[in-house]
Motif scaffolding. Structure first.
Motif: not given
Lengths: 92, 92, 92, 92, 92
Positions: A45, A51, A78, A81, D12-17
């Motif tokens: 990702v 992070e 992931g 946040d 988690s916003t940025r993650k594996n789709e």
């Protein structure tokens, strides 16, 4: 899945050809998970050092990251946040 | 994946026929991973005693090393050149 | 894979039908592996009590021993002749 | 399967789709299981904080919850009504 | 496989639909295995409380018990009659 913080990375030139292009990160799992350890996970990702991340282990790492035939048993899937239920998350 | 140093090897004559030709190495995982132990892994990259290596475990060891039908649950899939985030790597 | 010594066996009459004919051995893993424990593994190589053996775990035990559909998660896949890197092997 | 209580959640916003839409809960396993730890599991049954749940791990989490291609290695698959054999259940 | 004694059971009404009809037992693994813990396993052989049983874990539990698509990671696959190599078995 495991939760941890990225604390380092690993460089390997001589490796299985299916790993070419993979970025190996060292993730320290949260003390709040009852077992602090450092594992190597392939980044899926675009995560960076420092992070907090989610790590999928076992066959989920290969299959879930479209690398079904690669010798990968842990992947960062992931970037966290926020959250609750772990001291490290409460502080985030 | 696990990180460790190759500290020995094992010879087995009477074994499952799909293991014929496999080289069994003993890998001591890094203390920095929180759990020093010695595991047996099949060499997939031509690694030797004393080298720091990446070990893939579980189904990734069989499938990722093109030995899908062999009774292998751990394989050495990379030789580590350098890294950060583990005491053993910082010294490398 | 695990390394250990066969220290016993188990008899089970009422069992899953795919286990009929399987020989269940108790293997004590080497102290040198950092974690002495006793696991039950199905014998795939004709090993006997007192022998040092290689044990494959997880899906490798089923698939590698041609029992893909049996509820087996550990199998003895090799008898160890000699080795180095574990106190128990150095004495062998 | 593991038994534990839901004690938190993770965003988690940025993650594996393939994880889009998944709800990540933190489950603290019962002390009675001999090993209290906190794991992240994807909710499959509409469970909430404070509930005692069953968690399936490994490939069972993906395949059993119809997310065979997602990087999921733990899923909440049942909410516990009652039970015996664990201090936490006896009190329930 | 694990060896243990059935010490309880769990009731879950709200659960993954593929688990309907499954009987969840709590199995305490033998101290002689080096690690006493309690796990939840689905009964595949009609075992009852107090019996010593064999438990298959991981994908073997699903595939070996003809529930390939269910979220099951541990199953009781045999009732132990007798054995040697574990204090609990020697007393049986």
């Amino acid at each position: 899945m495991l939760i941890g913080k990225i604390v380092g990375s690993v460089v390997s030139t001589r490796k299985n050809e299916k790993l070419v292009g993979s970025k190996f990160m060292i993730v320290e799992t949260c003390a709040g998970t009852g077992d602090t350890k450092r594992v190597v996970a392939v980044d899926n990702v675009g995560a960076g050092i420092g992070e907090m991340v989610l790590v999928a282990t076992g066959s989920a790492a290969r299959i879930g990251c479209d690398q079904e035939n690669a010798p990968i048993d842990a992947a960062i899937v992931g970037i966290i946040d926020s959250g609750s239920g772990l001291p490290e998350l409460d502080r985030a």
